[in-house]
Design an enzyme around this catalytic site. Structure first.
Site, short mmCIF file in Angstrom:
data_model
loop_
_atom_site.label_atom_id
_atom_site.label_comp_id
_atom_site.label_asym_id
_atom_site.label_seq_id
_atom_site.Cartn_x
_atom_site.Cartn_y
_atom_site.Cartn_z
N ASN A 10 0.76 -1.14 0.02
CA ASN A 10 0.04 -0.23 0.14
C ASN A 10 0.96 1.03 -0.03
O ASN A 10 1.46 1.41 1.08
CB ASN A 10 -0.91 0.07 1.13
CG ASN A 10 -1.77 1.20 1.42
OD1 ASN A 10 -1.62 2.03 0.41
ND2 ASN A 10 -2.50 1.28 2.65
N LYS A 12 0.12 4.11 -0.42
CA LYS A 12 -0.57 5.47 0.07
C LYS A 12 -0.28 6.65 -0.76
O LYS A 12 -0.12 6.56 -1.78
CB LYS A 12 -0.13 5.65 1.63
CG LYS A 12 -0.23 4.23 2.29
CD LYS A 12 -0.10 4.55 3.88
CE LYS A 12 -0.51 3.25 4.62
NZ LYS A 12 -0.32 3.33 6.18
N HIS A 88 -9.84 1.05 4.98
CA HIS A 88 -8.41 1.25 5.57
C HIS A 88 -8.70 2.37 6.91
O HIS A 88 -9.31 3.20 6.70
CB HIS A 88 -7.29 1.72 4.79
CG HIS A 88 -6.06 1.94 5.23
ND1 HIS A 88 -5.76 2.76 6.23
CD2 HIS A 88 -5.05 0.99 4.89
CE1 HIS A 88 -4.29 2.43 6.50
NE2 HIS A 88 -3.92 1.39 5.74
N GLU A 160 -5.26 -4.78 10.87
CA GLU A 160 -4.41 -3.73 10.86
C GLU A 160 -4.82 -3.04 12.32
O GLU A 160 -5.51 -2.08 12.23
CB GLU A 160 -4.32 -2.77 9.82
CG GLU A 160 -3.92 -3.34 8.29
CD GLU A 160 -3.41 -2.34 7.44
OE1 GLU A 160 -2.25 -2.66 7.13
OE2 GLU A 160 -4.16 -1.34 7.35
N GLY A 166 2.43 2.48 11.07
CA GLY A 166 3.41 3.53 10.85
C GLY A 166 4.20 4.03 12.28
O GLY A 166 4.88 5.08 12.58
N SER A 203 3.51 -1.82 10.51
CA SER A 203 4.86 -1.73 11.00
C SER A 203 5.69 -2.90 10.47
O SER A 203 6.64 -3.31 11.09
CB SER A 203 5.13 -1.49 12.60
OG SER A 203 4.62 -0.06 12.60
N GLY A 224 2.81 -1.10 4.34
CA GLY A 224 2.91 0.29 4.15
C GLY A 224 4.27 0.99 3.93
O GLY A 224 4.93 0.86 2.83
N GLY A 225 4.79 1.47 4.82
CA GLY A 225 5.88 2.55 4.79
C GLY A 225 7.22 1.61 4.19
O GLY A 225 7.97 1.99 3.35
P1 13P Z 1 2.72 0.72 7.90
O1 13P Z 1 3.51 -0.64 7.11
O2 13P Z 1 3.66 1.81 7.38
O3 13P Z 1 2.84 0.60 9.26
O4 13P Z 1 1.31 0.81 7.29
C1 13P Z 1 0.42 -0.29 7.24
C2 13P Z 1 -0.73 -0.14 6.41
O5 13P Z 1 -1.35 0.96 6.66
C3 13P Z 1 -0.74 -0.70 5.34
O6 13P Z 1 -2.19 -0.65 4.80
#
Ligand code: 13P
Length: 243
Positions: A10, A12, A88, A160, A166, A203, A224-225
């Site tokens: 993702n 974002k 989300h 999640e 994050g 994370s 995500g990140g």
């Molecule tokens: P992070 O991996 O940055 O914590 O984000 C997770 C997320 O929101 C994936 O949809």
């Protein structure tokens, strides 16, 4: 749906056009649909045409028409996208997606043959108040009730925890395992659907993927990140998506 693990990136609201050119050069070496990229909708056409899957971060609850700024399921499907994220926590918080809106989006997606990753998870406050089970039950049942068994076949759940997104904080493997079991139990006992695939997100990085990959009952990861740092992402894929 396959039983093997998937990794969904993702991305974002990140990356510029310059950045994605370089990024795509590198990810086009991925030759499996078990890795799916959900870029900013603006860049979706650039991500298409390779062997990995492409999904969308967000779709409209509306069918079509005068909805400035929105993208419909039929538009997403017509581009060859394989899935959409729905619910989300960032969309629940910043775009005020309620469970009713989320339910409408799921129906739109399924009507247009898009798979759905339904994101659920509790906040830190809800967890501290021991309300996780209650929150997850509501998030699941309020949007999945009434779907046919055939429709449920096209749904993945992504667990999640909001407090893990994050933050570099992750639940223990035991906690994730228990929550996945709970989600499967709710879906099975209330919707008579067995073995819904459940992903974990929050994370995830190259260092913790080895351990997270041991979680029993987990069908993959929503990243995500770390999906923005390709060294991290490639390590996650290497560990989780063994051919
Ligand atoms: P992070 O991996 O940055 O914590 O984000 C997770 C997320 O929101 C994936 O949809």
């Amino acid at each position: 749906m396959e039983n093997k693990k998937i990794v969904v990136a993702n991305l974002k609201m990140n990356q510029t056009y310059e950045e994605i050119k370089d990024y795509i050069e590198k990810i086009k070496t991925i030759h499996t649909k078990r890795v799916v990229f959900c870029p900013s909708a603006l860049y979706i056409p650039y991500f298409l045409g390779y062997d990995y899957g492409v999904g969308i971060q967000q779709i409209s609850e509306q069918v079509s028409g005068a909805y400035t700024g929105q993208i419909s399921s039929s538009q997403a499907a017509s581009m060859g996208l394989v899935l959409t994220l729905v619910g989300h926590s960032e969309c629940r918080t910043y775009l005020h997606d309620t469970n009713t809106v989320i339910q409408n989006k799921i129906r739109q997606a399924l009507d247009h043959k898009l798979n759905v990753i339904l994101c659920v998870g509790e906040t830190k406050e809800q967890r501290d108040m021991l309300k996780t089970d209650q929150v997850l039950t509501r998030q699941l049942l309020s949007v999945l009730q009434g779907l046919s068994q055939e429709q449920l076949n096209h749904i993945y759940i992504a667990y999640e925890p909001v407090w893990a997104i994050g933050t570099n904080k992750i639940p223990t493997n035991r906690d994730i395992e228990d929550t996945i079991k709970f989600i499967k139990h709710i879906v099975e006992s209330k919707l008579s659907f067995t073995d819904i695939p459940v992903l974990y997100g929050g994370s995830i990085n190259a260092k913790n993927i080895g351990k997270l990959n041991q979680v029993k009952g987990c069908s993959g990861f929503l990243v995500g990140g770390s999906s923005l740092k390709l060294q991290e992402l490639f390590k996650i894929i290497e560990v989780a998506v063994k051919e």
